[in-house]
Write an enzyme that holds these catalytic residues in place. Structure first.
Site, PDB file in Angstrom:
ATOM      1  N   ARG A  15      54.060  17.813  39.437  1.00 10.43           N
ATOM      2  CA  ARG A  15      54.017  18.914  40.409  1.00 10.43           C
ATOM      3  C   ARG A  15      53.084  20.053  40.002  1.00 10.43           C
ATOM      4  NH1 ARG A  15      60.005  20.477  41.229  1.00 10.43           N
ATOM      5  NH2 ARG A  15      60.328  19.221  39.372  1.00 10.43           N
ATOM      6  N   GLN A  73      55.785   8.322  23.246  1.00 11.11           N
ATOM      7  CA  GLN A  73      56.618   7.590  24.205  1.00 11.11           C
ATOM      8  C   GLN A  73      55.702   7.059  25.296  1.00 11.11           C
ATOM      9  OE1 GLN A  73      58.914   9.926  26.870  1.00 11.11           O
ATOM     10  NE2 GLN A  73      60.320   8.284  27.398  1.00 11.11           N
ATOM     11  N   ASP A 103      58.967  22.058  28.364  1.00 17.20           N
ATOM     12  CA  ASP A 103      58.637  22.849  29.552  1.00 17.20           C
ATOM     13  C   ASP A 103      59.672  23.932  29.830  1.00 17.20           C
ATOM     14  OD1 ASP A 103      60.702  21.273  30.448  1.00 17.20           O
ATOM     15  OD2 ASP A 103      59.684  20.570  32.259  1.00 17.20           O
ATOM     16  N   TYR A 364      22.821  50.280  24.376  1.00 20.66           N
ATOM     17  CA  TYR A 364      23.270  49.107  23.618  1.00 20.66           C
ATOM     18  C   TYR A 364      23.077  49.359  22.132  1.00 20.66           C
ATOM     19  CZ  TYR A 364      23.461  44.475  21.525  1.00 20.66           C
ATOM     20  OH  TYR A 364      23.784  43.409  20.729  1.00 20.66           O
ATOM     21  N   GLY A 421      11.999  60.847  23.692  1.00 20.28           N
ATOM     22  CA  GLY A 421      12.415  59.934  24.751  1.00 20.28           C
ATOM     23  C   GLY A 421      11.317  58.939  25.107  1.00 20.28           C
TER      24      GLY A 421
HETATM   25  C1  UD1 Z   1      66.604  17.090  33.017  1.00 19.67           C
HETATM   26  C2  UD1 Z   1      68.067  16.670  32.882  1.00 19.67           C
HETATM   27  C3  UD1 Z   1      68.931  17.470  33.852  1.00 19.67           C
HETATM   28  C4  UD1 Z   1      68.736  18.946  33.598  1.00 19.67           C
HETATM   29  C5  UD1 Z   1      67.262  19.311  33.667  1.00 19.67           C
HETATM   30  C6  UD1 Z   1      67.074  20.723  33.231  1.00 19.67           C
HETATM   31  C7  UD1 Z   1      68.005  14.312  32.273  1.00 19.67           C
HETATM   32  C8  UD1 Z   1      68.180  12.932  32.748  1.00 19.67           C
HETATM   33  N1  UD1 Z   1      68.192  15.263  33.167  1.00 19.67           N
HETATM   34  O1  UD1 Z   1      66.198  16.711  34.328  1.00 19.67           O
HETATM   35  O2  UD1 Z   1      70.277  17.139  33.667  1.00 19.67           O
HETATM   36  O3  UD1 Z   1      69.489  19.691  34.529  1.00 19.67           O
HETATM   37  O4  UD1 Z   1      66.484  18.477  32.782  1.00 19.67           O
HETATM   38  O5  UD1 Z   1      65.742  21.143  33.417  1.00 19.67           O
HETATM   39  O6  UD1 Z   1      67.723  14.527  31.096  1.00 19.67           O
HETATM   40  N2  UD1 Z   1      60.393  13.841  29.311  1.00 19.67           N
HETATM   41  C9  UD1 Z   1      59.895  12.970  28.371  1.00 19.67           C
HETATM   42  N3  UD1 Z   1      59.865  11.660  28.638  1.00 19.67           N
HETATM   43  C10 UD1 Z   1      60.350  11.147  29.799  1.00 19.67           C
HETATM   44  C11 UD1 Z   1      60.878  12.023  30.756  1.00 19.67           C
HETATM   45  C12 UD1 Z   1      60.885  13.372  30.478  1.00 19.67           C
HETATM   46  O7  UD1 Z   1      59.451  13.422  27.296  1.00 19.67           O
HETATM   47  O8  UD1 Z   1      60.299   9.919  29.953  1.00 19.67           O
HETATM   48  C13 UD1 Z   1      60.413  15.271  29.009  1.00 19.67           C
HETATM   49  C14 UD1 Z   1      59.632  16.071  30.019  1.00 19.67           C
HETATM   50  O9  UD1 Z   1      58.292  16.241  29.574  1.00 19.67           O
HETATM   51  C15 UD1 Z   1      60.390  17.399  30.019  1.00 19.67           C
HETATM   52  C16 UD1 Z   1      61.802  17.002  29.690  1.00 19.67           C
HETATM   53  O10 UD1 Z   1      61.741  15.718  29.105  1.00 19.67           O
HETATM   54  O11 UD1 Z   1      59.913  18.258  28.997  1.00 19.67           O
HETATM   55  C17 UD1 Z   1      62.705  16.966  30.930  1.00 19.67           C
HETATM   56  O12 UD1 Z   1      62.210  16.017  31.832  1.00 19.67           O
HETATM   57  P1  UD1 Z   1      62.290  16.228  33.389  1.00 19.67           P
HETATM   58  O13 UD1 Z   1      61.688  15.048  34.051  1.00 19.67           O
HETATM   59  O14 UD1 Z   1      61.789  17.570  33.746  1.00 19.67           O
HETATM   60  O15 UD1 Z   1      63.871  16.166  33.615  1.00 19.67           O
HETATM   61  P2  UD1 Z   1      64.654  16.759  34.827  1.00 19.67           P
HETATM   62  O16 UD1 Z   1      64.577  15.800  35.960  1.00 19.67           O
HETATM   63  O17 UD1 Z   1      64.241  18.142  35.062  1.00 19.67           O
HETATM   64 MG    MG Z   2      62.458  19.375  34.466  1.00 17.61          MG
END
Ligand code: UD1
Ligand code: MG
Length: 452
Positions: A15, A73, A103, A364, A421
Site C-alpha cells: 500500500r 524470509q 513498520d 560569496y 570597488g
Molecule cells: C499483524 C497481526 C495482527 C495485528 C497487526 C498489528 C498477524 C497474523 N497479525 O497483522 O494481529 O493486529 O499486525 O499491526 O501477525 N512480515 C514479514 N513477513 C511476512 C509477513 C509480514 O516479515 O511474511 C512483517 C511485515 O513486514 C510487518 C509485520 O510483519 O513488519 C506485520 O505484517 P503485516 O502484514 O503488516 O501484518 P498485519 O496484517 O498488519
Molecule cells: Mg501491518
C-alpha cells in the site's frame, strides 16, 4: 537470561506504492526500521535479528552498522513463517524473545522493557491497545479476564469484530516455547498465511500463562502501511517533539509548524518562528531567535544570535550575538565568530569570519580566513576555484573590501587594507594601503552619439 529481539521487516508494503521497501521510508528523517532498532538498542538484547525479504539487499545495507543479524524470509508467507526463519538464530532457550515490527516505528523502549518483564521468560505477553476503529487488526479474544486467542480481522466473526482490544503486533515470549509453537503453525485461514498470532491459542492449550499489557499510547503502536499513515505518524511525532521543546521553555510560534529530524538542543529563551526545519544535530544557545522558514542542519548557533527568515544553514557554527539573513546560506565549514553579520544573498563555505566581520549583501566567501571587523562589500566574491583546485583567501583584520570585487585565490589582503570597488585582484594587497585594480575612468570630449 538472554533477551533476543526479532524485528519483522520482510513484508512488501504494497500500500505504500513505492519502489522503496516500506521499512526504509523515513519518519523524522530516520528510516522506520532504524527507529525500531534505536528502541531495541536500549534493551540490551543479546541478539537482535532482523527478518528481511522484500528488498532485502537494500534493507540490510541500510542498517548494516546496527549490529543486528539478518535472517531472510523468501517468500513471505506470513508473520508466523517469518519467525520460523529466525528460530535457528535465537540464542539461549531459557531466555525471552521480544517480537517487534519494522513498520511500527515509535515503540518506546520503556514499553518494550515492561513487556519483557511481564514475560519474564515464562509467560506469553502481548502488547495490546483499545482502538475506536479496530478494523484490520487481530482481536484479543478473552474468556472472562483470561486471554484465549487472537483472531485476525479476516477470520473474525461479527461478534469478534466488535471487540476493540487489539494486538499491536508486538509480543514477548519464552524462547523455548516460542520455537515449539511457531514450528507447529499451519496456514489454514482466510489468507493462507502462517499467523504468528495463532501461537496464543497454542499457549492456552499448553496451559502456559498468557498476559496482555496495554500500550502507553496509540502513537507508539501505530503501524505504517500507506503514505497517509506515514504522514499521520510524522505529525504525531513532530507534535510530541514540539511539546517536549515547549515544556523545556522553547517558544514556538506554532507547534504545528516545526519539524525536527534529528536532535535539537536549546538553551533558555529560544524563540522559533513558523515553518523551520531542523535536521541532524542542532544546538541553539540561550536567547537565540530563528526567523520563519529557516532550514538548519548539523549546526551550532551561540547565545543571542539571530537567524532572520529564509536562511539555510548546514554544517556551520554561528558565534554569539551574530546576525544571519534573511536569505543567507551558510555551508559546510562556515565558522562565524561573535558579532558577525551575514546579510541577504550571502553564501559562506569553509570559511572563518572573526569577531565583528560583516558581509551584508550579495557576496560569496569560499575557503577564506577573514579577520576581525572586516567589511566585505556588496557583490564581492572570493574566486576560490581555478577549475581544478580550491585555493585560500586570507583577509587580515580591519580590511575594507569595496563593492563588486573579485579576489582571485590564493591571495592575502594585509591588515587594514582597503580594496577599491570593482577591483579584480590577482596579487596580494599590502597592509594599510588602498589597492585598486580596474581600468582608469576616462571621458571623451569630442565624442558624438550616433544618430538614427
Ligand atoms: C499483524 C497481526 C495482527 C495485528 C497487526 C498489528 C498477524 C497474523 N497479525 O497483522 O494481529 O493486529 O499486525 O499491526 O501477525 N512480515 C514479514 N513477513 C511476512 C509477513 C509480514 O516479515 O511474511 C512483517 C511485515 O513486514 C510487518 C509485520 O510483519 O513488519 C506485520 O505484517 P503485516 O502484514 O503488516 O501484518 P498485519 O496484517 O498488519
Ligand atoms: Mg501491518
Amino acid at each position: 537470561m538472554a533477551l533476543n529481539v526479532v524485528i519483522m521487516a520482510a513484508g512488501k508494503g504494497t500500500r505504500m506504492k513505492s519502489a522503496l521497501p516500506k521499512v526504509l521510508h523515513r519518519l523524522a528523517g530516520t528510516s522506520l526500521l532504524q527507529h525500531v532498532l534505536q528502541a531495541s538498542a536500549a534493551l540490551g538484547a543479546a541478539r537482535t535479528i532482523v527478518i528481511t525479504g522484500h528488498g532485502a539487499d537494500a534493507v540490510e545495507a541500510a542498517v548494516a552498522g546496527s549490529g543486528a543479524r539478518f535472517v531472510r524470509q523468501m517468500p513471505q508467507r506470513g508473520t508466523g513463517h517469518a519467525v520460523q526463519q529466525a528460530v535457528p538464530a535465537l540464542d539461549d532457550a531459557n531466555g525471552t524473545t521480544l517480537i517487534l515490527n519494522g513498520d511500527v516505528p515509535l515503540i518506546r523502549a520503556d514499553t518494550a522493557r515492561a513487556l519483557v518483564q511481564a514475560c519474564s521468560g515464562e509467560k506469553l505477553a502481548l502488547l495490546t491497545i483499545e482502538l475506536a476503529d479496530a478494523s484490520g487488526y487481530g482481536r484479543i479474544v478473552r474468556d472472562g479476564d483470561a486471554v484465549q486467542a487472537i483472531v485476525e480481522h479476516k477470520d473474525a466473526s461479527a461478534a469478534q469484530r466488535a471487540i476493540r482490544e487489539v494486538y499491536t503486533g508486538i509480543m514477548a515470549a519464552p524462547t523455548a516455547s516460542l520455537k515449539r509453537w511457531v514450528m507447529a503453525l499451519t496456514n489454514e485461514n482466510a489468507q493462507q498465511e502462517f499467523y504468528l498470532t495463532d501461537i496464543v491459542a497454542m499457549a492456552v492449550a499448553d496451559g502456559a500463562a498468557v498476559v496482555a499489557a496495554a500500550a502507553g499510547s496509540e502513537t507508539e503502536v501505530l503501524g505504517v502501511n500507506s503514505p497517509l499513515q506515514l504522514a499521520d505518524l510524522e505529525r504525531r511525532f513532530q507534535r510530541q517533539q514540539a511539546e517536549a521543546l515547549m515544556e523545556a521553555g522553547v517558544r514556538l510560534a506554532d507547534p504545528a509548524r516545526i519539524d525536527v529530524r534529528g536532535s535539537l538542543v536549546c538553551g533558555s529563551d529560544v524563540e522559533i518562528d513558523v515553518n523551520c526545519v531542523f535536521e541532524g544535530a542542532v544546538e541553539l544557545g540561550d536567547g537565540v531567535r530563528i526567523g520563519a522558514n529557516c532550514v538548519v542542519r548539523d549546526a551550532r548557533i551561540a547565545a543571542g544570535a539571530v537567524i532572520h527568515p529564509f536562511s539555510h544553514i548546514e554544517g556551520a557554527s554561528v558565534g554569539a550575538g551574530s546576525l544571519v539573513g534573511p536569505y543567507a546560506r551558510l555551508r559546510a565549514g562556515a565558522v562565524l565568530g561573535d558579532q558577525v553579520h551575514i546579510g541577504n544573498f550571502v553564501e559562506v563555505k569553509n570559511s572563518t569570519l572573526a569577531h565583528g566581520a560583516k558581509a551584508n549583501h550579495l557576496a560569496y566567501l569560499g575557503d577564506a580566513t577573514v579577520g576581525e571587523r572586516v567589511n566585505f562589500g556588496a557583490g564581492s566574491i572570493t574566486a576560490n576555484y581555478d577549475g581544478a583546485n580550491k585555493h585560500r583567501t586570507t583577509i587580515g583584520n580591519d580590511v575594507h573590501v569595496g563593492s563588486n570585487c573579485v579576489l582571485i585565490a590564493p591571495i592575502t589582503l594585509g591588515d587594514g587594507a582597503t580594496i577599491g570597488g570593482g577591483s579584480t585582484l590577482a596579487k596580494n594587497a599590502p597592509a594599510g594601503q588602498l589597492t585598486v585594480a580596474r581600468a582608469r575612468q576616462l571621458s571623451l570630449t569630442g565624442w558624438v552619439r550616433p544618430k538614427k
